[in-house]
Design a protein around this motif. Structure first.
Motif, PDB file in Angstrom:
ATOM      1  N   GLU A  30       0.785  -1.275   0.045  1.00  0.00           N
ATOM      2  CA  GLU A  30       0.172  -0.040  -0.019  1.00  0.00           C
ATOM      3  C   GLU A  30       0.827   1.280  -0.073  1.00  0.00           C
ATOM      4  OE1 GLU A  30      -2.925   0.529  -0.818  1.00  0.00           O
ATOM      5  OE2 GLU A  30      -3.635   2.385  -0.140  1.00  0.00           O
ATOM      6  N   ALA A  31       1.876   1.124   0.834  1.00  0.00           N
ATOM      7  CA  ALA A  31       2.876   2.195   0.764  1.00  0.00           C
ATOM      8  C   ALA A  31       3.481   2.492  -0.684  1.00  0.00           C
ATOM      9  CB  ALA A  31       4.075   2.132   1.732  1.00  0.00           C
ATOM     10  N   VAL A  32       3.746   1.386  -1.507  1.00  0.00           N
ATOM     11  CA  VAL A  32       4.477   1.682  -2.607  1.00  0.00           C
ATOM     12  C   VAL A  32       3.286   1.996  -3.811  1.00  0.00           C
ATOM     13  CG1 VAL A  32       5.259   0.274  -4.856  1.00  0.00           C
ATOM     14  CG2 VAL A  32       5.811  -0.371  -2.452  1.00  0.00           C
ATOM     15  N   ARG A  33       2.105   1.582  -3.518  1.00  0.00           N
ATOM     16  CA  ARG A  33       1.042   2.205  -4.215  1.00  0.00           C
ATOM     17  C   ARG A  33       0.678   3.671  -4.228  1.00  0.00           C
ATOM     18  NH1 ARG A  33      -4.179   3.375  -4.736  1.00  0.00           N
ATOM     19  NH2 ARG A  33      -4.350   3.406  -2.235  1.00  0.00           N
ATOM     20  N   LEU A  34       0.661   4.105  -2.847  1.00  0.00           N
ATOM     21  CA  LEU A  34       0.525   5.422  -2.628  1.00  0.00           C
ATOM     22  C   LEU A  34       1.409   6.300  -3.242  1.00  0.00           C
ATOM     23  CD1 LEU A  34      -0.893   5.184   1.104  1.00  0.00           C
ATOM     24  CD2 LEU A  34      -2.116   6.034  -1.053  1.00  0.00           C
ATOM     25  N   ILE A  35       2.765   5.963  -3.024  1.00  0.00           N
ATOM     26  CA  ILE A  35       3.880   6.858  -3.547  1.00  0.00           C
ATOM     27  C   ILE A  35       3.878   6.947  -4.983  1.00  0.00           C
ATOM     28  CG2 ILE A  35       6.404   7.039  -3.666  1.00  0.00           C
ATOM     29  CD1 ILE A  35       6.338   5.903  -0.865  1.00  0.00           C
ATOM     30  N   SER A  70       1.117   6.575  -6.863  1.00  0.00           N
ATOM     31  CA  SER A  70       0.278   7.278  -7.407  1.00  0.00           C
ATOM     32  C   SER A  70       0.546   8.836  -7.204  1.00  0.00           C
ATOM     33  CB  SER A  70      -1.137   7.293  -6.564  1.00  0.00           C
ATOM     34  OG  SER A  70      -0.908   7.833  -5.250  1.00  0.00           O
ATOM     35  N   CYS A  71       1.908   9.308  -6.524  1.00  0.00           N
ATOM     36  CA  CYS A  71       2.196  10.608  -6.472  1.00  0.00           C
ATOM     37  C   CYS A  71       3.395  11.037  -7.144  1.00  0.00           C
ATOM     38  CB  CYS A  71       2.400  11.011  -4.943  1.00  0.00           C
ATOM     39  SG  CYS A  71       1.169  10.945  -3.919  1.00  0.00           S
ATOM     40  N   ALA A  72       3.750   9.822  -8.438  1.00  0.00           N
ATOM     41  CA  ALA A  72       4.909  10.177  -8.780  1.00  0.00           C
ATOM     42  C   ALA A  72       4.959  11.322  -9.773  1.00  0.00           C
ATOM     43  CB  ALA A  72       5.266   8.542  -9.723  1.00  0.00           C
ATOM     44  N   ASP A  73       4.161  11.466 -10.504  1.00  0.00           N
ATOM     45  CA  ASP A  73       3.958  12.504 -11.437  1.00  0.00           C
ATOM     46  C   ASP A  73       4.118  13.877 -10.584  1.00  0.00           C
ATOM     47  OD1 ASP A  73       3.847  10.960 -13.731  1.00  0.00           O
ATOM     48  OD2 ASP A  73       1.697  11.169 -13.934  1.00  0.00           O
ATOM     49  N   ALA A  74       3.320  14.110  -9.461  1.00  0.00           N
ATOM     50  CA  ALA A  74       3.518  15.216  -8.918  1.00  0.00           C
ATOM     51  C   ALA A  74       4.863  15.286  -8.060  1.00  0.00           C
ATOM     52  CB  ALA A  74       2.648  15.179  -7.260  1.00  0.00           C
ATOM     53  N   GLU A 131      -3.397  16.957  -0.980  1.00  0.00           N
ATOM     54  CA  GLU A 131      -3.836  15.502  -1.216  1.00  0.00           C
ATOM     55  C   GLU A 131      -2.837  14.637  -1.252  1.00  0.00           C
ATOM     56  OE1 GLU A 131      -7.078  12.899  -3.653  1.00  0.00           O
ATOM     57  OE2 GLU A 131      -6.897  14.730  -4.098  1.00  0.00           O
ATOM     58  N   ASP A 132      -2.011  14.981  -2.166  1.00  0.00           N
ATOM     59  CA  ASP A 132      -0.721  13.951  -2.499  1.00  0.00           C
ATOM     60  C   ASP A 132      -0.019  14.063  -1.164  1.00  0.00           C
ATOM     61  OD1 ASP A 132      -1.043  13.917  -5.029  1.00  0.00           O
ATOM     62  OD2 ASP A 132      -0.176  15.804  -5.542  1.00  0.00           O
ATOM     63  N   ARG A 133       0.500  15.214  -0.426  1.00  0.00           N
ATOM     64  CA  ARG A 133       1.154  14.940   0.812  1.00  0.00           C
ATOM     65  C   ARG A 133       0.377  13.977   1.741  1.00  0.00           C
ATOM     66  NH1 ARG A 133       5.600  18.113   0.813  1.00  0.00           N
ATOM     67  NH2 ARG A 133       5.423  19.792  -0.584  1.00  0.00           N
ATOM     68  N   GLU A 134      -0.586  14.008   1.765  1.00  0.00           N
ATOM     69  CA  GLU A 134      -1.539  13.114   2.560  1.00  0.00           C
ATOM     70  C   GLU A 134      -1.036  11.875   2.553  1.00  0.00           C
ATOM     71  OE1 GLU A 134      -5.588  13.877   3.848  1.00  0.00           O
ATOM     72  OE2 GLU A 134      -5.618  12.131   5.140  1.00  0.00           O
ATOM     73  N   LYS A 135      -1.266  11.417   0.800  1.00  0.00           N
ATOM     74  CA  LYS A 135      -0.993  10.037   0.435  1.00  0.00           C
ATOM     75  C   LYS A 135       0.536   9.640   1.082  1.00  0.00           C
ATOM     76  CE  LYS A 135      -3.735  10.008  -3.398  1.00  0.00           C
ATOM     77  NZ  LYS A 135      -3.798  10.116  -5.013  1.00  0.00           N
ATOM     78  N   LEU A 136       1.489  10.708   0.982  1.00  0.00           N
ATOM     79  CA  LEU A 136       3.002  10.599   1.129  1.00  0.00           C
ATOM     80  C   LEU A 136       2.990  10.122   2.486  1.00  0.00           C
ATOM     81  CD1 LEU A 136       4.599  13.134  -1.327  1.00  0.00           C
ATOM     82  CD2 LEU A 136       4.340  10.744  -1.717  1.00  0.00           C
ATOM     83  N   LEU A 137       2.291  10.799   3.473  1.00  0.00           N
ATOM     84  CA  LEU A 137       2.436  10.855   4.822  1.00  0.00           C
ATOM     85  C   LEU A 137       1.915   9.466   5.318  1.00  0.00           C
ATOM     86  CD1 LEU A 137       3.320  12.808   7.336  1.00  0.00           C
ATOM     87  CD2 LEU A 137       1.071  13.567   7.331  1.00  0.00           C
ATOM     88  N   VAL A 138       0.820   9.081   4.928  1.00  0.00           N
ATOM     89  CA  VAL A 138       0.212   7.562   5.299  1.00  0.00           C
ATOM     90  C   VAL A 138       1.065   6.562   4.731  1.00  0.00           C
ATOM     91  CG1 VAL A 138      -1.588   5.954   4.699  1.00  0.00           C
ATOM     92  CG2 VAL A 138      -2.152   8.535   5.296  1.00  0.00           C
ATOM     93  N   ALA A 139       1.891   6.912   3.325  1.00  0.00           N
ATOM     94  CA  ALA A 139       2.614   6.019   2.836  1.00  0.00           C
ATOM     95  C   ALA A 139       3.986   5.731   3.608  1.00  0.00           C
ATOM     96  CB  ALA A 139       3.268   6.074   1.384  1.00  0.00           C
ATOM     97  N   ALA A 193       2.319  -2.394  -8.221  1.00  0.00           N
ATOM     98  CA  ALA A 193       1.668  -1.393  -7.291  1.00  0.00           C
ATOM     99  C   ALA A 193       2.032  -0.033  -7.594  1.00  0.00           C
ATOM    100  CB  ALA A 193       2.408  -1.914  -5.686  1.00  0.00           C
ATOM    101  N   PHE A 194       3.424   0.301  -7.801  1.00  0.00           N
ATOM    102  CA  PHE A 194       4.065   1.603  -8.228  1.00  0.00           C
ATOM    103  C   PHE A 194       3.417   2.043  -9.499  1.00  0.00           C
ATOM    104  CE2 PHE A 194       6.932   4.785  -9.653  1.00  0.00           C
ATOM    105  CZ  PHE A 194       7.083   5.485  -8.312  1.00  0.00           C
ATOM    106  N   GLY A 195       2.784   1.068 -10.386  1.00  0.00           N
ATOM    107  CA  GLY A 195       2.350   1.400 -11.594  1.00  0.00           C
ATOM    108  C   GLY A 195       3.320   1.925 -12.886  1.00  0.00           C
ATOM    109  N   THR A 196       4.317   1.029 -12.810  1.00  0.00           N
ATOM    110  CA  THR A 196       5.112   1.007 -13.855  1.00  0.00           C
ATOM    111  C   THR A 196       6.117  -0.203 -14.080  1.00  0.00           C
ATOM    112  OG1 THR A 196       7.132   2.463 -14.581  1.00  0.00           O
ATOM    113  CG2 THR A 196       7.310   2.023 -12.190  1.00  0.00           C
ATOM    114  N   ASP A 197       7.266   0.051 -14.862  1.00  0.00           N
ATOM    115  CA  ASP A 197       8.018  -1.313 -14.895  1.00  0.00           C
ATOM    116  C   ASP A 197       9.625  -0.894 -14.360  1.00  0.00           C
ATOM    117  OD1 ASP A 197       8.830   0.493 -16.939  1.00  0.00           O
ATOM    118  OD2 ASP A 197       8.116  -0.753 -18.663  1.00  0.00           O
TER     119      ASP A 197
END
Ligand SMILES: [Fe+2]
Length: 375
Positions: free
Chosen positions: A213-218, A220-224, A233-241, A301-305
């Protein structure tokens, strides 16, 4: 059977300190431990002191924590807390202030010599509340405490289930003032925690849940993170991650990325997150030799290769410092094999270590396409 023990009360969301004041009612007097600025600039100190005032709790503020705060200073802080009747501790800041708060809480409750803390046989520390102002450390959800001994190159950690924080407040507003470089470095550090926990022989279904879940959340913020346009909202995801990554690592321990990245920080002064990030892709490529499916889990989970992850790391946390063969030869003298051997897949030989350093740091155009399993 794997065990999962995480006694920390986690409270998150905008305004969580003021919305959940009752967890601060742990005594009549507390010590707030923090760095020189972040607690004030982030607004966390104002929120917390308002809650303490409303609840009639007396407090002192120790705001002298820096990257060079060492064991002697922490010991004295703990002693002062014991002598002045402090009943609980609040740590505000990044990893170092939180670790200082956790260690001082041990000394405050135990009349021991400074180095006895490493025997890990102390009585219950004072309760600690953590309020992170960065999104990377994970100290707010772990039983680990890192302290500097006699100089910045000599740090040593201890762990005890008694050192899990009592409560952690995650309010992303407290990370809004972080410079972009710190935001990126800490996010990459949190990503490393999660990946090192997942690609780890000690991993269990419980740690995997937090790690992925941490990998997924980070992810999801890769572009940001790459663009620098990071919303609350991104910062909340990063904090939870970051806290989820801590929960994962609390149960598995770290892996070779941190063990090897330590040399980059000590010898080249490369910040912790960026140093680890430099080795992450090569670590995943190495782990794929042993369990390719779990490396696929990470990438998915990260959304890439793997080439995509390398592109992300190069964009947000590139290592531009010159690294030579002599540097690597010297680092190999401090072989890390022993320290993480239980957590590594297979056998991490000295040759492997050298190859990982060289591939990651001296062959920056290395093509990871043969690990392209995600499209
Ligand atoms: Fe780290």
């Amino acid at each position: 059977m794997p065990k999962y023990y995480m006694p920390t009360m986690l409270l998150s969301g905008r305004g969580c300190v003021k919305r959940h004041p009752r967890h601060f009612r742990l005594g009549k007097k507390c010590m707030i431990v923090t760095g020189r600025q972040s607690a004030i600039l982030s607004g966390a100190l104002d929120d917390i002191t308002a809650v303490l005032d409303e609840n009639g709790i007396e407090y002192d503020v120790y705001d002298k924590v820096t990257g060079e705060t060492g064991i002697s200073e922490i010991y004295e802080l703990g002693k002062t807390m014991r002598e002045s009747g402090v009943e609980f501790v609040i740590g505000i800041g990044g990893g170092t202030p939180l670790d200082v708060a956790k260690a001082a809480a041990v000394y405050a409750a135990n009349d021991i010599e400074p180095m006895e803390i490493y025997e890990e046989s102390f009585d219950d520390p004072l309760k600690v509340i953590c309020v992170p102002t960065t999104a990377g450390t994970g100290s707010d959800t772990t039983q680990y405490v890192m302290m500097m001994l006699d100089d910045v190159h000599n740090r040593r950690s201890f762990k005890s289930d008694k050192c899990f924080p009592y409560a952690t407040y995650l309010d992303s507003r407290y990370t809004m003032m972080l410079p972009i470089e710190v935001t990126r470095n800490t996010a990459v550090d949190a990503l490393c925690h999660a990946v090192e926990s997942y690609l780890n022989t000690q991993a269990s279904a419980f740690s995997d849940t937090a790690a992925l879940e941490a990998v997924r959340l980070i992810g999801s913020c890769a572009d940001a993170l790459a663009s620098g346009n990071i919303t609350e909202e991104d910062r909340e995801k990063l904090l939870v991650a970051a806290s989820s990554g801590g929960m994962a690592v609390a149960h598995t321990g770290l892996n070779m990325v941190h063990a090897m990245g330590h040399q980059l920080t000590c010898e080249k002064g490369i910040p912790h997150g960026r140093a680890n990030g430099a080795l992450l892709v090569e670590f995943i490529a190495w782990a794929a030799r042993y369990d390719v499916m779990r490396t696929v889990d990470v990438m998915t989970a990260f959304g890439t290769d793997l080439p995509g992850l390398k592109k992300f790391i190069d964009a947000v946390a590139p290592v531009t410092e010159e690294i030579t063969e002599d540097d690597i030869d010297m680092w190999l003298e401090y072989s890390i094999t022993d320290t993480v051997s239980e957590n590594c897949y297979g056998t991490l030989t000295r040759e492997d270590e050298g190859q990982i350093y060289r591939n990651a740091l001296m062959n920056k155009d290395r093509d990871y396409k043969k690990w392209r399993y995600n499209g």
